[in-house]
Write a protein that holds these residues in place. Structure first.
Motif, PDB file in Angstrom:
ATOM      1  N   LEU A   1       9.192  -7.837  10.595  1.00  0.00           N
ATOM      2  CA  LEU A   1       9.669  -9.178  10.967  1.00  0.00           C
ATOM      3  C   LEU A   1      11.138  -9.203  11.372  1.00  0.00           C
ATOM      4  N   LEU A   2      11.957  -8.374  10.779  1.00  0.00           N
ATOM      5  CA  LEU A   2      13.397  -8.402  11.045  1.00  0.00           C
ATOM      6  C   LEU A   2      13.753  -8.243  12.527  1.00  0.00           C
TER       7      LEU A   2
ATOM      8  N   GLY B   1      13.673 -11.537  14.333  1.00  0.00           N
ATOM      9  CA  GLY B   1      14.840 -12.377  14.067  1.00  0.00           C
ATOM     10  C   GLY B   1      16.066 -11.899  14.820  1.00  0.00           C
ATOM     11  N   ILE B   2      16.260 -10.585  14.871  1.00  0.00           N
ATOM     12  CA  ILE B   2      17.411 -10.021  15.594  1.00  0.00           C
ATOM     13  C   ILE B   2      17.295 -10.344  17.086  1.00  0.00           C
ATOM     14  N   GLN B   3      16.098 -10.254  17.613  1.00  0.00           N
ATOM     15  CA  GLN B   3      15.880 -10.591  19.020  1.00  0.00           C
ATOM     16  C   GLN B   3      16.227 -12.058  19.288  1.00  0.00           C
ATOM     17  N   LYS B   4      15.925 -12.926  18.344  1.00  0.00           N
ATOM     18  CA  LYS B   4      16.277 -14.342  18.505  1.00  0.00           C
ATOM     19  C   LYS B   4      17.790 -14.537  18.468  1.00  0.00           C
TER      20      LYS B   4
ATOM     21  N   THR C   1      14.969 -17.630   8.671  1.00  0.00           N
ATOM     22  CA  THR C   1      13.817 -17.167   7.905  1.00  0.00           C
ATOM     23  C   THR C   1      13.472 -15.724   8.256  1.00  0.00           C
ATOM     24  N   GLU C   2      13.464 -15.425   9.551  1.00  0.00           N
ATOM     25  CA  GLU C   2      13.076 -14.084   9.980  1.00  0.00           C
ATOM     26  C   GLU C   2      14.146 -13.036   9.698  1.00  0.00           C
ATOM     27  N   THR C   3      15.413 -13.420   9.671  1.00  0.00           N
ATOM     28  CA  THR C   3      16.474 -12.435   9.419  1.00  0.00           C
ATOM     29  C   THR C   3      16.828 -12.377   7.933  1.00  0.00           C
TER      30      THR C   3
END
Length: 154
Positions: free
Chosen positions: A29-30, A33-36, A65-67
């Motif tokens: 998942l990380l 989040g980094i891509q976002k 949430t994702e990071t």
């Protein structure tokens, strides 16, 4: 021998399994989040608003949430609250944000991750985590109590 097996599979084996689960779930998942974060300007205004909070706020919530949630789960820090936040985010992604509805392929990864994170809510982080180091508790299960005396239930 039974005491050894009980101790191995009741605590160490379970904790090792939870460590692997946390590392893989957070590691999958990380990067999302980094891509976002990398595409913040492009995504923050066009991000879907499935729960009526506004596009930018919805984007910031899923980004955090994702990071942050993934990092906390990987470290085993506040694992249950972090897993709850990620599970809710994955629920929204699977059921409310999917363009083709629940049955589409785009909802498969959020559903899988939601299941993994839900299991972490119930199981906790395990012994090999910051939660385990900070909130170390004595084992209260019958199997562990008996195995500490040299006799196991298996």
């Amino acid at each position: 021998m039974r005491g050894f097996l009980c101790a191995l599979f009741a605590s160490r084996g379970k904790s090792a399994g939870l460590l692997i689960l946390r590392l893989f779930a957070g590691g999958i998942l990380l990067p999302h989040g980094i891509q976002k974060i990398e595409n913040y300007n492009a995504l923050s205004h066009s991000f879907p608003d499935p729960i009526g909070l506004g596009s930018t706020l919805s984007f910031i919530l899923i980004l955090l949430t994702e990071t942050v949630g993934s990092v906390f789960v990987i470290l085993g820090l506040l694992t249950r609250p972090a897993a709850l936040a990620v599970s809710l985010g994955m629920f929204v992604a699977a059921f409310l944000s999917s363009p083709d509805g629940f049955s589409s392929q785009s909802s498969q990864l959020p559903l899988l991750l939601m299941g993994v994170y839900l299991s972490l809510i119930f199981s906790g982080a395990g012994r090999y985590s910051l939660d385990g180091a900070i909130f170390e508790r004595t084992c209260s299960r019958e199997c562990c109590r008996v195995s500490q005396n040299g006799k196991g239930l298996l």
